[in-house]
Design a protein around this motif. Structure first.
Motif, PDB file in Angstrom:
ATOM      1  N   VAL A  36      15.732  25.079  -7.683  1.00 36.52           N
ATOM      2  CA  VAL A  36      15.184  24.782  -6.349  1.00 36.52           C
ATOM      3  C   VAL A  36      14.284  23.547  -6.452  1.00 36.52           C
ATOM      4  O   VAL A  36      13.300  23.550  -7.190  1.00 36.52           O
ATOM      5  N   SER A  37      14.665  22.503  -5.751  1.00 32.65           N
ATOM      6  CA  SER A  37      13.905  21.251  -5.789  1.00 32.65           C
ATOM      7  C   SER A  37      12.688  21.321  -4.881  1.00 32.65           C
ATOM      8  O   SER A  37      12.642  22.127  -3.955  1.00 32.65           O
ATOM      9  N   ALA A  38      11.750  20.423  -5.154  1.00 29.79           N
ATOM     10  CA  ALA A  38      10.638  20.207  -4.226  1.00 29.79           C
ATOM     11  C   ALA A  38      10.981  19.010  -3.356  1.00 29.79           C
ATOM     12  O   ALA A  38      11.640  18.077  -3.808  1.00 29.79           O
ATOM     13  N   THR A  40       9.521  16.495   0.263  1.00 31.38           N
ATOM     14  CA  THR A  40       8.576  16.262   1.357  1.00 31.38           C
ATOM     15  C   THR A  40       9.306  16.247   2.699  1.00 31.38           C
ATOM     16  O   THR A  40       8.680  16.054   3.740  1.00 31.38           O
ATOM     17  N   ARG A  41      10.646  16.412   2.682  1.00 30.42           N
ATOM     18  CA  ARG A  41      11.399  16.484   3.946  1.00 30.42           C
ATOM     19  C   ARG A  41      11.030  17.770   4.684  1.00 30.42           C
ATOM     20  O   ARG A  41      10.724  18.779   4.081  1.00 30.42           O
ATOM     21  N   LYS A  42      11.096  17.681   6.019  1.00 27.83           N
ATOM     22  CA  LYS A  42      10.832  18.877   6.841  1.00 27.83           C
ATOM     23  C   LYS A  42      12.027  19.814   6.745  1.00 27.83           C
ATOM     24  O   LYS A  42      13.168  19.348   6.659  1.00 27.83           O
ATOM     25  N   HIS A  52      15.868  27.232  -0.420  1.00 26.36           N
ATOM     26  CA  HIS A  52      16.630  25.984  -0.349  1.00 26.36           C
ATOM     27  C   HIS A  52      15.860  24.846  -1.009  1.00 26.36           C
ATOM     28  O   HIS A  52      16.433  24.030  -1.725  1.00 26.36           O
ATOM     29  N   TYR A  53      14.613  24.778  -0.715  1.00 20.68           N
ATOM     30  CA  TYR A  53      13.692  23.790  -1.303  1.00 20.68           C
ATOM     31  C   TYR A  53      12.304  24.402  -1.355  1.00 20.68           C
ATOM     32  O   TYR A  53      12.032  25.392  -0.666  1.00 20.68           O
ATOM     33  N   MET A  54      11.417  23.789  -2.152  1.00 11.05           N
ATOM     34  CA  MET A  54       9.995  24.021  -1.962  1.00 11.05           C
ATOM     35  C   MET A  54       9.524  22.874  -1.076  1.00 11.05           C
ATOM     36  O   MET A  54       9.589  21.704  -1.492  1.00 11.05           O
ATOM     37  N   LEU A  71      11.170  16.948 -13.907  1.00 14.29           N
ATOM     38  CA  LEU A  71      12.168  16.463 -14.870  1.00 14.29           C
ATOM     39  C   LEU A  71      12.676  15.108 -14.398  1.00 14.29           C
ATOM     40  O   LEU A  71      12.956  14.204 -15.182  1.00 14.29           O
ATOM     41  N   GLU A  72      12.813  14.971 -13.085  1.00 15.80           N
ATOM     42  CA  GLU A  72      13.198  13.712 -12.441  1.00 15.80           C
ATOM     43  C   GLU A  72      12.723  13.787 -11.007  1.00 15.80           C
ATOM     44  O   GLU A  72      12.511  14.884 -10.476  1.00 15.80           O
ATOM     45  N   TYR A  73      12.569  12.632 -10.365  1.00 10.57           N
ATOM     46  CA  TYR A  73      12.311  12.632  -8.926  1.00 10.57           C
ATOM     47  C   TYR A  73      12.762  11.289  -8.354  1.00 10.57           C
ATOM     48  O   TYR A  73      12.950  10.320  -9.101  1.00 10.57           O
ATOM     49  N   TYR A  80      10.503  12.206  -0.575  1.00 10.22           N
ATOM     50  CA  TYR A  80      10.569  12.487  -2.010  1.00 10.22           C
ATOM     51  C   TYR A  80      11.378  13.762  -2.248  1.00 10.22           C
ATOM     52  O   TYR A  80      11.283  14.736  -1.470  1.00 10.22           O
ATOM     53  N   TYR A  81      12.136  13.760  -3.365  1.00  6.09           N
ATOM     54  CA  TYR A  81      12.837  14.954  -3.840  1.00  6.09           C
ATOM     55  C   TYR A  81      12.638  15.005  -5.359  1.00  6.09           C
ATOM     56  O   TYR A  81      12.754  13.969  -6.014  1.00  6.09           O
ATOM     57  N   GLY A  82      12.377  16.175  -5.917  1.00  2.00           N
ATOM     58  CA  GLY A  82      12.204  16.246  -7.371  1.00  2.00           C
ATOM     59  C   GLY A  82      12.542  17.605  -7.943  1.00  2.00           C
ATOM     60  O   GLY A  82      12.477  18.631  -7.252  1.00  2.00           O
ATOM     61  N   THR A  83      12.912  17.607  -9.223  1.00  5.23           N
ATOM     62  CA  THR A  83      13.258  18.837  -9.939  1.00  5.23           C
ATOM     63  C   THR A  83      12.073  19.304 -10.765  1.00  5.23           C
ATOM     64  O   THR A  83      11.699  18.626 -11.728  1.00  5.23           O
ATOM     65  N   LEU A 100      21.779  21.487 -10.986  1.00  2.00           N
ATOM     66  CA  LEU A 100      20.917  20.603 -10.193  1.00  2.00           C
ATOM     67  C   LEU A 100      21.766  19.901  -9.141  1.00  2.00           C
ATOM     68  O   LEU A 100      22.766  19.261  -9.485  1.00  2.00           O
ATOM     69  N   ASP A 101      21.358  20.013  -7.904  1.00  2.00           N
ATOM     70  CA  ASP A 101      22.025  19.294  -6.805  1.00  2.00           C
ATOM     71  C   ASP A 101      21.106  18.134  -6.456  1.00  2.00           C
ATOM     72  O   ASP A 101      20.144  18.313  -5.716  1.00  2.00           O
ATOM     73  N   ILE A 102      21.362  16.967  -7.046  1.00  2.00           N
ATOM     74  CA  ILE A 102      20.424  15.853  -6.883  1.00  2.00           C
ATOM     75  C   ILE A 102      21.175  14.549  -6.629  1.00  2.00           C
ATOM     76  O   ILE A 102      22.371  14.449  -6.890  1.00  2.00           O
ATOM     77  N   GLU A 103      20.435  13.533  -6.115  1.00  2.00           N
ATOM     78  CA  GLU A 103      21.096  12.269  -5.808  1.00  2.00           C
ATOM     79  C   GLU A 103      21.195  11.385  -7.069  1.00  2.00           C
ATOM     80  O   GLU A 103      20.746  11.767  -8.155  1.00  2.00           O
ATOM     81  N   VAL A 104      21.814  10.199  -6.869  1.00  2.00           N
ATOM     82  CA  VAL A 104      22.219   9.369  -8.007  1.00  2.00           C
ATOM     83  C   VAL A 104      21.063   8.942  -8.927  1.00  2.00           C
ATOM     84  O   VAL A 104      21.167   9.056 -10.151  1.00  2.00           O
ATOM     85  N   LYS A 147      22.190   6.185   8.727  1.00  2.00           N
ATOM     86  CA  LYS A 147      21.458   5.892   7.481  1.00  2.00           C
ATOM     87  C   LYS A 147      22.097   6.650   6.319  1.00  2.00           C
ATOM     88  O   LYS A 147      22.297   6.122   5.233  1.00  2.00           O
ATOM     89  N   ARG A 148      22.407   7.923   6.576  1.00  2.00           N
ATOM     90  CA  ARG A 148      22.986   8.761   5.519  1.00  2.00           C
ATOM     91  C   ARG A 148      24.394   8.284   5.149  1.00  2.00           C
ATOM     92  O   ARG A 148      24.800   8.380   4.002  1.00  2.00           O
ATOM     93  N   LEU A 149      25.133   7.740   6.150  1.00  2.00           N
ATOM     94  CA  LEU A 149      26.474   7.221   5.837  1.00  2.00           C
ATOM     95  C   LEU A 149      26.381   5.976   4.954  1.00  2.00           C
ATOM     96  O   LEU A 149      27.148   5.815   4.003  1.00  2.00           O
TER      97      LEU A 149
HETATM   98  P1  5GP Z   1      19.142  16.765   1.922  1.00  2.00           P
HETATM   99  O1  5GP Z   1      17.982  16.147   2.657  1.00  2.00           O
HETATM  100  O2  5GP Z   1      20.448  16.512   2.623  1.00  2.00           O
HETATM  101  O3  5GP Z   1      18.927  18.221   1.596  1.00  2.00           O
HETATM  102  O4  5GP Z   1      19.237  16.042   0.506  1.00  2.00           O
HETATM  103  C1  5GP Z   1      19.297  14.650   0.424  1.00  2.00           C
HETATM  104  C2  5GP Z   1      19.661  14.228  -0.981  1.00  2.00           C
HETATM  105  O5  5GP Z   1      18.623  14.587  -1.891  1.00  2.00           O
HETATM  106  C3  5GP Z   1      20.931  14.916  -1.504  1.00  2.00           C
HETATM  107  O6  5GP Z   1      21.737  13.911  -2.116  1.00  2.00           O
HETATM  108  C4  5GP Z   1      20.425  15.883  -2.539  1.00  2.00           C
HETATM  109  O7  5GP Z   1      21.357  16.080  -3.570  1.00  2.00           O
HETATM  110  C5  5GP Z   1      19.217  15.126  -3.056  1.00  2.00           C
HETATM  111  N1  5GP Z   1      18.255  15.991  -3.745  1.00  2.00           N
HETATM  112  C6  5GP Z   1      17.948  17.282  -3.498  1.00  2.00           C
HETATM  113  N2  5GP Z   1      17.055  17.729  -4.389  1.00  2.00           N
HETATM  114  C7  5GP Z   1      16.795  16.695  -5.231  1.00  2.00           C
HETATM  115  C8  5GP Z   1      15.956  16.534  -6.382  1.00  2.00           C
HETATM  116  O8  5GP Z   1      15.266  17.434  -6.840  1.00  2.00           O
HETATM  117  N3  5GP Z   1      15.953  15.313  -6.966  1.00  2.00           N
HETATM  118  C9  5GP Z   1      16.707  14.280  -6.515  1.00  2.00           C
HETATM  119  N4  5GP Z   1      16.651  13.124  -7.201  1.00  2.00           N
HETATM  120  N5  5GP Z   1      17.513  14.392  -5.453  1.00  2.00           N
HETATM  121  C10 5GP Z   1      17.550  15.591  -4.812  1.00  2.00           C
END
Ligand code: 5GP
Length: 194
Positions: A36-38, A40-42, A52-54, A71-73, A80-83, A100-104, A147-149
């Motif tokens: 579960v990632s952290a 700052t998105r609503k 789904h998230y913290m 581990l990464e962010y 912000y998104y981070g593991t 981990l479901d994370i972006e590039v 933007k997302r596209l």
């Molecule tokens: P969404 O806002 O649609 O839930 O996620 C947007 C993007 O953030 C997606 O590509 C998702 O995989 C990525 N994401 C979710 N959690 C993390 C994370 O912990 N770290 C990173 N780097 N990306 C994440």
């Protein structure tokens, strides 16, 4: 080495159907643990804190960065998104596989820190289909969809940096392919060939 769990990193443009693929994969592999990632998105409608998230504030996120708690962010479309590091490391040590479901950008940070991680890029069948799914989902304003596209196109252009590319043409098939890649990675690591 073989007692450790496998770290599976999956990136996919948003709207690509990765949540459905993950749900199917979790049914197939009941010991797979979703990290579960952290963020700052609503929260979106139906999203639950801690599941789904913290959902945290920018201040708390930036404090966690300073504490080296990730581990990464990365920053993605303004948030912000981070593991969180501790849970992932503990689960891998105890032999559990972690997803981990994370972006590039985050995926590449993980790959450089954890070379044994399995990295997979999940592709939409086409950009037209992705636009259709994002618009149909109706959770974002039209300008956010655009933007997302754009972000999705940028992400797809980086797919060759991943160990494998899986096309999400059909949920069950894509989940089975990822499951097979996890088995192959474990076999290779156990044999000491990677
Ligand atoms: P969404 O806002 O649609 O839930 O996620 C947007 C993007 O953030 C997606 O590509 C998702 O995989 C990525 N994401 C979710 N959690 C993390 C994370 O912990 N770290 C990173 N780097 N990306 C994440």
């Amino acid at each position: 080495m073989s007692d450790r769990g496998i770290l599976i990193v999956v990136s996919a443009p948003s709207g690509c159907g990765k949540t459905s693929v993950l749900a199917r994969l979790m049914q197939m592999r009941t010991t797979l643990h979703f990290s579960v990632s952290a963020t700052t998105r609503k929260p979106r409608e139906g999203e639950k804190d801690g599941i789904h998230y913290m959902f945290i504030t920018r201040d708390v996120f930036e404090w966690m960065i300073r504490e080296n708690a990730f581990l990464e962010y990365a920053e993605y479309v303004g948030n912000y998104y981070g593991t969180p590091r501790a849970a992932v490391e503990q689960q891998l040590r105890s032999g559990q596989d972690v997803y981990l479901d994370i972006e590039v950008n985050g995926a590449m940070q993980v790959k450089s820190k954890c070379p044994d991680a399995l990295t997979v890029f999940l592709m939409p069948p086409s950009m037209e289909e992705l636009e259709r799914r994002l618009t149909f989902r109706g959770t974002e304003a039209p300008e956010v969809v655009q933007k997302r596209l754009r972000e999705a196109e940028r992400e797809c252009s980086q797919r060759d940096k991943y160990d494998y590319i899986v096309v999400n043409d059909e949920i069950d098939r894509a989940a089975e392919e990822i499951s097979r890649l996890i088995d192959e990675t474990r076999a290779r690591l156990s044999a000491g060939t990677v």
